[in-house]
Each structure stands twice: as C-alpha cells, then as structure tokens.
Design a protein around this motif. Structure first.
Motif, PDB file in Angstrom:
ATOM      1  N   ARG A   8       0.935  -1.155   0.111  1.00 48.28           N
ATOM      2  CA  ARG A   8      -0.085   0.036   0.011  1.00 48.28           C
ATOM      3  C   ARG A   8       0.788   1.367   0.024  1.00 48.28           C
ATOM      4  O   ARG A   8       0.456   2.305   0.618  1.00 48.28           O
ATOM      5  CB  ARG A   8      -0.844  -0.020   1.145  1.00 48.28           C
ATOM      6  N   LEU A   9       1.760   1.346  -0.838  1.00 43.06           N
ATOM      7  CA  LEU A   9       2.795   2.559  -0.830  1.00 43.06           C
ATOM      8  C   LEU A   9       2.021   3.368  -1.861  1.00 43.06           C
ATOM      9  O   LEU A   9       1.297   2.968  -2.967  1.00 43.06           O
ATOM     10  CB  LEU A   9       4.098   2.284  -1.463  1.00 43.06           C
ATOM     11  N   PHE A  10       1.780   4.648  -1.513  1.00 42.36           N
ATOM     12  CA  PHE A  10       1.024   5.421  -2.327  1.00 42.36           C
ATOM     13  C   PHE A  10       2.190   6.718  -2.570  1.00 42.36           C
ATOM     14  O   PHE A  10       2.620   7.427  -1.852  1.00 42.36           O
ATOM     15  CB  PHE A  10      -0.086   6.377  -1.306  1.00 42.36           C
ATOM     16  N   ILE A  11       2.286   6.824  -3.785  1.00 39.64           N
ATOM     17  CA  ILE A  11       2.991   7.951  -4.495  1.00 39.64           C
ATOM     18  C   ILE A  11       2.243   8.900  -5.113  1.00 39.64           C
ATOM     19  O   ILE A  11       1.640   8.793  -6.258  1.00 39.64           O
ATOM     20  CB  ILE A  11       4.104   7.413  -5.516  1.00 39.64           C
ATOM     21  N   VAL A  39      10.442  11.817  -7.930  1.00 35.71           N
ATOM     22  CA  VAL A  39      10.521  10.633  -6.860  1.00 35.71           C
ATOM     23  C   VAL A  39      11.726   9.779  -7.148  1.00 35.71           C
ATOM     24  O   VAL A  39      11.881   9.285  -8.313  1.00 35.71           O
ATOM     25  CB  VAL A  39       9.418  10.112  -6.630  1.00 35.71           C
ATOM     26  N   VAL A  40      12.845   9.423  -6.415  1.00 40.20           N
ATOM     27  CA  VAL A  40      13.911   8.591  -6.590  1.00 40.20           C
ATOM     28  C   VAL A  40      13.951   7.730  -5.496  1.00 40.20           C
ATOM     29  O   VAL A  40      14.161   8.166  -4.268  1.00 40.20           O
ATOM     30  CB  VAL A  40      15.290   9.469  -6.750  1.00 40.20           C
ATOM     31  N   ILE A  41      14.099   6.492  -5.866  1.00 34.45           N
ATOM     32  CA  ILE A  41      14.320   5.541  -4.616  1.00 34.45           C
ATOM     33  C   ILE A  41      15.481   4.607  -4.911  1.00 34.45           C
ATOM     34  O   ILE A  41      15.472   3.892  -5.872  1.00 34.45           O
ATOM     35  CB  ILE A  41      12.762   4.704  -4.362  1.00 34.45           C
ATOM     36  N   VAL A  99       3.630   6.890   2.519  1.00 34.01           N
ATOM     37  CA  VAL A  99       3.153   7.876   1.421  1.00 34.01           C
ATOM     38  C   VAL A  99       4.312   9.122   1.150  1.00 34.01           C
ATOM     39  O   VAL A  99       4.818   9.598   1.855  1.00 34.01           O
ATOM     40  CB  VAL A  99       1.991   8.849   1.874  1.00 34.01           C
ATOM     41  N   LEU A 100       4.530   8.948  -0.248  1.00 31.95           N
ATOM     42  CA  LEU A 100       5.468   9.811  -0.661  1.00 31.95           C
ATOM     43  C   LEU A 100       4.982  10.939  -1.628  1.00 31.95           C
ATOM     44  O   LEU A 100       4.202  10.494  -2.544  1.00 31.95           O
ATOM     45  CB  LEU A 100       6.656   8.983  -1.719  1.00 31.95           C
ATOM     46  N   TYR A 101       5.289  12.173  -1.398  1.00 37.50           N
ATOM     47  CA  TYR A 101       4.914  13.243  -2.398  1.00 37.50           C
ATOM     48  C   TYR A 101       6.025  13.365  -3.494  1.00 37.50           C
ATOM     49  O   TYR A 101       7.066  13.050  -3.464  1.00 37.50           O
ATOM     50  CB  TYR A 101       4.472  14.314  -1.505  1.00 37.50           C
ATOM     51  N   GLN A 102       5.681  14.398  -4.369  1.00 39.46           N
ATOM     52  CA  GLN A 102       6.673  14.549  -5.507  1.00 39.46           C
ATOM     53  C   GLN A 102       7.826  15.048  -5.162  1.00 39.46           C
ATOM     54  O   GLN A 102       8.165  15.708  -4.091  1.00 39.46           O
ATOM     55  CB  GLN A 102       5.826  15.558  -6.394  1.00 39.46           C
ATOM     56  N   VAL A 162       5.083   9.548   6.312  1.00 43.30           N
ATOM     57  CA  VAL A 162       4.734  10.434   5.223  1.00 43.30           C
ATOM     58  C   VAL A 162       5.962  11.369   5.024  1.00 43.30           C
ATOM     59  O   VAL A 162       6.616  12.021   5.905  1.00 43.30           O
ATOM     60  CB  VAL A 162       3.501  11.593   5.822  1.00 43.30           C
ATOM     61  N   VAL A 163       6.269  11.416   3.704  1.00 43.54           N
ATOM     62  CA  VAL A 163       7.381  12.229   3.165  1.00 43.54           C
ATOM     63  C   VAL A 163       6.999  13.221   2.336  1.00 43.54           C
ATOM     64  O   VAL A 163       6.579  12.811   1.142  1.00 43.54           O
ATOM     65  CB  VAL A 163       8.554  11.358   2.759  1.00 43.54           C
ATOM     66  N   ALA A 164       7.023  14.379   2.814  1.00 44.82           N
ATOM     67  CA  ALA A 164       6.413  15.410   2.244  1.00 44.82           C
ATOM     68  C   ALA A 164       7.076  15.869   0.799  1.00 44.82           C
ATOM     69  O   ALA A 164       8.212  15.488   0.504  1.00 44.82           O
ATOM     70  CB  ALA A 164       6.056  16.601   2.938  1.00 44.82           C
TER      71      ALA A 164
END
Length: 243
Positions: A83-86, A92-94, A105-108, A131-133
């Motif tokens: 349930r990762l939500f981008i 975004v870089v992982i 949750v990852l934002y732009q 949450v990473v803004a």
C-alpha cells in the motif's frame, strides 16, 4: 495460481491505497489508467522479481522505461511494502538498497538516496505509516521510525525515532511522541522552527519596547520633578561674620 492471486491482491491493495489517500480519485478505471504512481509501483514489482532472479539488465531496462513514462525512478533492488502511495510522483527517486514499510506516502520530488560511493546498505529504511512531504531528501543508511513525518524540502541525514516530526535543513526532530496529525495528507500542518523563532524574537522585541517606553516615562517624570524643584525660592544663607 497462487502467485497470480498474490499479484492481483497486491494490485488491489495498491488501488485501495490511492482511495485511502487521494480524495481526487473517483473510480478504479481512472486510477488504473491515469495514476503514474500506481504504474511505477506495478512496473517495480516486475523489475524487482527479475532482479531477485539476477536478471539485472532486464530489470534495469524495465525500471528505466517506467522512469521515462512516469517520471518516477525506483531501482529494481529496492524493497517496497504494501500500500505504498506515491502522489503525483514526478521526480521521486528510490535507491537500490532502500527499504519501505507498509502504508507509506511519498509526495513529488522525494529522494530516498545515499550520500556517497559506499558499498552495501547505503539507502534509508522507511518504517510503516511514514509520510515524506514534497521535495524532502532522506540520504543515508539509517532508519526513519514508523508513524513519523518528514516536512517539505527537509534534508534528513540521521536516524529519526518513531512518532517524530522532522523539518529543516539539515533535518531535525521538532516533535516526538506528541499529538499525531490525524490526516496523513495534512503534510503542511508541520511546525516550522524558523517561523517559531521569528515569533519568539518578535515577542521579545515587543517586551523590550514596552520596557523602554516605561523607562522613558519614569525618566520624564523625574526630569519634571527636578524642574519643579529648581524653580522654588532658595533659603537665604546667613552672611559670614567678620572679625
């Protein structure tokens, strides 16, 4: 059949994550066709499966094709939970050794990267329900504890305890084990230490102004009393006696 069912279950959970986190999502068809974050995650599942079988070249080709289509770069070696939500996701870089828990949750513009050319584990581990803004950079082989929030444009270089809020450059914990943000998407509702310092300084300046004003009033009263005292008739001095 079991593998196929597990893949379908994972895809359903990814779609559910969108509806849980994005109020703009209207239908399953819309999510499947237009959400780049979902596309990037599904492509990563395929690439990661190939990566684990040591088909590194093909895995990287799939990840690069996904990057071209979605603007999201996920290394095939990264391990991603459920349930990762981008959200939006552009930029975004992982990294390769990054590990992400469930319900993250990852934002732009988020980067989960390394700090150099070190070998082995060099990317962060993100706990569940984090949450990473927008624009935040989490760099290094440390852990961000579960239920934490990383503020917009923060640069995090050290481990983050669970249930913490991190803001600033470099990132620093400004809230820990405090009142949790009820709405995951409320990533703007994070304390700004610069703003708080400005407010504190403004309050101190106001106090100093009041103190200076009070001292001026006291000084003016003292001067007025001296003038009134100076205008009164002086007592006559006796003339000195001559021999």
């Amino acid at each position: 059949m079991g593998t196929r069912r597990s893949w379908l279950a994972a895809m359903r959970s990814d779609i559910d994550a969108v509806f849980d986190n994005d109020p703009a999502a209207r239908s399953v068809l819309e999510v499947v066709l237009t959400y780049s974050g979902v596309h990037a995650i599904w492509a990563h599942r395929v690439a990661h499966a190939l990566y684990r079988r040591r088909w590194y070249g093909l895995a990287r080709m799939i990840s690069q094709a996904s990057r071209f289509m979605t603007g999201i770069e996920i290394h095939p070696g990264a391990r991603i939970g459920e349930r990762l939500f981008i959200d939006h996701g552009m930029g975004v870089v992982i990294g390769e050794t990054c590990e992400i828990g469930d319900d993250v949750v990852l934002y732009q513009g988020v980067t989960l990267g390394g700090t150099g050319k070190e070998k082995g584990k060099r990317h962060p581990t993100i706990g569940s329900n984090v949450v990473v803004a927008s624009g935040a950079k989490v760099l290094g082989s440390f852990t961000v504890g579960e239920n934490s929030r990383i503020g917009a444009n923060a640069v995090v270089l050290h481990e983050v305890p669970p249930d913490s809020t991190v803001v600033g450059i470099p990132g620093r914990v400004v809230r820990r084990n405090g009142q949790k943000v009820a709405n995951k998407l409320d990533h703007g509702n994070i304390p700004d230490p610069i703003l708080e310092l400005h407010r504190q300084l403004s309050a101190e300046v106001a106090e100093l102004r009041d103190e200076v004003g009070r001292l001026r009033e006291e000084l003016a009263r003292e001067r007025g009393d001296r003038r009134e005292g100076g205008g009164a008739s002086k007592p006559e001095q006796p003339e000195p006696e001559h021999a």
